[in-house]
Design a protein around this motif. Sequence first.
Motif, PDB file in Angstrom:
ATOM      1  N   PRO A  31       0.837   9.207  -0.918  1.00  0.00           N
ATOM      2  CA  PRO A  31       0.550  10.413  -0.128  1.00  0.00           C
ATOM      3  C   PRO A  31       0.616  11.665  -0.991  1.00  0.00           C
ATOM      4  O   PRO A  31       1.498  11.795  -1.854  1.00  0.00           O
ATOM      5  CB  PRO A  31       1.652  10.408   0.944  1.00  0.00           C
ATOM      6  N   THR A  32      -0.309  12.574  -0.758  1.00  0.00           N
ATOM      7  CA  THR A  32      -0.369  13.779  -1.588  1.00  0.00           C
ATOM      8  C   THR A  32      -0.722  14.992  -0.753  1.00  0.00           C
ATOM      9  O   THR A  32      -1.324  14.881   0.321  1.00  0.00           O
ATOM     10  CB  THR A  32      -1.416  13.616  -2.714  1.00  0.00           C
ATOM     11  N   MET A  33      -0.320  16.157  -1.222  1.00  0.00           N
ATOM     12  CA  MET A  33      -0.709  17.454  -0.665  1.00  0.00           C
ATOM     13  C   MET A  33      -1.153  18.330  -1.826  1.00  0.00           C
ATOM     14  O   MET A  33      -0.678  18.164  -2.956  1.00  0.00           O
ATOM     15  CB  MET A  33       0.452  18.113   0.080  1.00  0.00           C
ATOM     16  N   ALA A  76     -10.437  27.494  -9.208  1.00  0.00           N
ATOM     17  CA  ALA A  76     -10.079  27.563 -10.624  1.00  0.00           C
ATOM     18  C   ALA A  76      -9.300  26.329 -11.052  1.00  0.00           C
ATOM     19  O   ALA A  76      -9.555  25.753 -12.107  1.00  0.00           O
ATOM     20  CB  ALA A  76      -9.254  28.825 -10.899  1.00  0.00           C
ATOM     21  N   ILE A  77      -8.348  25.902 -10.221  1.00  0.00           N
ATOM     22  CA  ILE A  77      -7.495  24.761 -10.558  1.00  0.00           C
ATOM     23  C   ILE A  77      -6.818  24.295  -9.281  1.00  0.00           C
ATOM     24  O   ILE A  77      -6.701  25.058  -8.314  1.00  0.00           O
ATOM     25  CB  ILE A  77      -6.452  25.156 -11.635  1.00  0.00           C
ATOM     26  N   ILE A  78      -6.402  23.053  -9.255  1.00  0.00           N
ATOM     27  CA  ILE A  78      -5.734  22.479  -8.086  1.00  0.00           C
ATOM     28  C   ILE A  78      -4.356  21.970  -8.497  1.00  0.00           C
ATOM     29  O   ILE A  78      -4.211  21.319  -9.540  1.00  0.00           O
ATOM     30  CB  ILE A  78      -6.564  21.332  -7.475  1.00  0.00           C
ATOM     31  N   VAL A  79      -3.354  22.288  -7.689  1.00  0.00           N
ATOM     32  CA  VAL A  79      -1.997  21.778  -7.869  1.00  0.00           C
ATOM     33  C   VAL A  79      -1.769  20.709  -6.815  1.00  0.00           C
ATOM     34  O   VAL A  79      -2.055  20.929  -5.630  1.00  0.00           O
ATOM     35  CB  VAL A  79      -0.948  22.891  -7.729  1.00  0.00           C
ATOM     36  N   ALA A  80      -1.263  19.550  -7.222  1.00  0.00           N
ATOM     37  CA  ALA A  80      -1.035  18.448  -6.288  1.00  0.00           C
ATOM     38  C   ALA A  80       0.375  17.924  -6.450  1.00  0.00           C
ATOM     39  O   ALA A  80       0.913  17.878  -7.566  1.00  0.00           O
ATOM     40  CB  ALA A  80      -2.046  17.322  -6.526  1.00  0.00           C
ATOM     41  N   ILE A  81       0.974  17.546  -5.329  1.00  0.00           N
ATOM     42  CA  ILE A  81       2.263  16.855  -5.346  1.00  0.00           C
ATOM     43  C   ILE A  81       2.097  15.552  -4.583  1.00  0.00           C
ATOM     44  O   ILE A  81       1.514  15.522  -3.487  1.00  0.00           O
ATOM     45  CB  ILE A  81       3.397  17.715  -4.732  1.00  0.00           C
ATOM     46  N   TYR A  82       2.535  14.468  -5.168  1.00  0.00           N
ATOM     47  CA  TYR A  82       2.386  13.170  -4.517  1.00  0.00           C
ATOM     48  C   TYR A  82       3.658  12.359  -4.727  1.00  0.00           C
ATOM     49  O   TYR A  82       4.436  12.584  -5.656  1.00  0.00           O
ATOM     50  CB  TYR A  82       1.165  12.427  -5.054  1.00  0.00           C
ATOM     51  N   GLY A  83       3.859  11.412  -3.830  1.00  0.00           N
ATOM     52  CA  GLY A  83       5.047  10.564  -3.886  1.00  0.00           C
ATOM     53  C   GLY A  83       5.398  10.044  -2.508  1.00  0.00           C
ATOM     54  O   GLY A  83       4.642  10.193  -1.540  1.00  0.00           O
ATOM     55  N   ASP A  84       6.566   9.435  -2.392  1.00  0.00           N
ATOM     56  CA  ASP A  84       6.999   8.797  -1.150  1.00  0.00           C
ATOM     57  C   ASP A  84       7.969   9.661  -0.359  1.00  0.00           C
ATOM     58  O   ASP A  84       8.625   9.161   0.564  1.00  0.00           O
ATOM     59  CB  ASP A  84       7.658   7.443  -1.459  1.00  0.00           C
TER      60      ASP A  84
END
Length: 493
Positions: A275-277, A136-144
Motif C-alpha cells: 500500500p502506498t500514498m 516536478a517530482i512525486i514523493v511516495a510512502i509505502y509499507g504495511d
Amino acid sequence: MSLARFGVRKPVVANLVMFAIIGAGIIFGVGLRREFFPFVESRIITISAPYPGAAPEEVEDALATKIEDRVSDLTGVKEINSVVAEGAANVTVEFNEGYSIQEALVEVKREMDAIQDLPDDVDNIVVDILEPNMPAIIVAIYGDADERSMKDFLIQTRDDLLTLPEITDVQPGGYRSDELRVEVSPERAIEHGLSLPTIADRIRAAMIELPGGTVKTDTSTISVRSVGVEEGADTVREIVIKATGDGGVVRVGDVAEVFDGFVDTDLVTRYHGEPTMTLTIFRVGDQDVIKIANQVKAYVSGRNGEPNPYGVTKADLQEAWALGSDRFSVAPPPGTLITTTDLARFVEGRLDLLLRNALQGGALVFLTLVLLLNWRISFWVAMGLVVSLLGTLTMMAVLDISLNFLTMFGLIIVIGILVDDAIVVAENITTRHEKGEPALVAAVKGTNQVAWPVVSTVLTTIFAFLPLGLMNGQIGDFMNVMPWVVGCALGVS
C-alpha cells in the motif's frame, strides 16, 4: 573604422569586452531559471461559486447565468465556459491576447462583488487566474503501516514541503477521505424520545458554518460568521441534541457511538506490491523545476535520517534537509519514504546534452583546424564559440528567458552555425596571411572581405526562425522563445 580594425588597433578594449562577456555569462548562466517547457502566461480566469445543497438546474438559474451576464460585457473577453454540478458552479473566462490578465482579474472580482441578488447560501465566490502547472517530482510512502498513520504522516509532509521556498502546490493522493460515522443505538434513542432525523438535524446545525451578516465601522466592513464545532469524534460526541426537564442535556454520545474513520470506497494504490500514498509536487508559473526537485530530495533525505546529498553549501537545500532531519529525530516514517517520477531529470538531461555538444563541438573544431590550419587559429575559433554561448546566456537573463526544452534545442542547433561562420572568417584570414600579408593586415582585410557574406548568412538564419515568433495564440506564446535564443546567439557571435 570597421569592427575588425578597431579590435586589432585596440586589443585591450577588445579583450576586456571578451572577458566581461565570459564573466557575465558564467554569473547569469548559473542563475537562469530552468524548466521543462517555457512559461506561458495564462489568459484564463476561473470563477468558483459553491451553492450547498442546490440541484444543477437551480445552480444554473440562480448562479451561473448571473455570473455569465456580469462578465460577458467586460473588455477583452474572448470566450466564457460554465460547468454546473450539484452544489457548485465553475465559470472560466478566456481573454484576448495582449489584454493584461491582472487587470482582467481585478475587473472580474469587481463584477462578482457587484452581484446583489445571489441566494443567501452563496457566500464565498473565488476568482483566480488559472495558472499552468506541471508535475516536478512525486514523493511516495509505502509499507504495511495502518492507513491512519500513513495519512497523518503524508499530510504533515505536505505541510512541511509547502513551507519551503519555490514550492507552492502539493497534491496528495492514494488515500481515502476522512469520515465521521455516527451509529445510533435504537434502544437509547427511544429511551430519550429521539428520532434519527432529529439527531441528524442537531448534528448538522451544530457543524454548519453560516453567514451572520456584516458589521460596519468607520473604516471597514467586517463579515460575521457562525462557526461550527470542530470536525472530530470527541467534539461530535459532546453536541447537545436535547434538554431534559430536570435541567440536564442529552448529548450525541449518550445515544450513539461516533467513529473517526474513512469513506468506504474502493481505492487501492500500491508500490512494489505494498500500500502506498503519494504527494505530487507541481511547478507553478515560472518556478524553477530543478530547484523544486532538489529541495524535495533534500527534505526526503533528512526525513529518512540520511546525510544531505547536496552538502551544506546551498542554504535552501540545507534548510529543506534540516527540516526533514528534525522530523526524523522526533519519529521515523511509518513506511519507506522515496522520491519517484523526477521529471526535472529531463531538464538536467538537456543541460548535460547541451554542455556535451558544446565541449565536443569545440574539441572537434579545435582538432580539425589544428590539422588544417594552426593551433592559434584553432584556439580562437573555439574561444569564439564559448564567448558566443556565454553571451547568449547573458542576453537570455536580461530578457528573462529560461533554460527549457525549446531554448536548449535552439542553442544546440546554433552551435553548428556559429562554428561554420568562425571557420569561414578564420580560413580567409589564414589564406591572406599565407599569401604574404602581415598578420594584422590579414586579420583586418580578411575579416572585412567576408564580413557581409557572414552577416547575410546570420540574417537569413534569423529570418528563417522569425515566423515562429509571429505566431498567435497559445502556440505562439509557447514557440516565440526559439527565435529570441537563435537571434541572441547569432547576434553575439
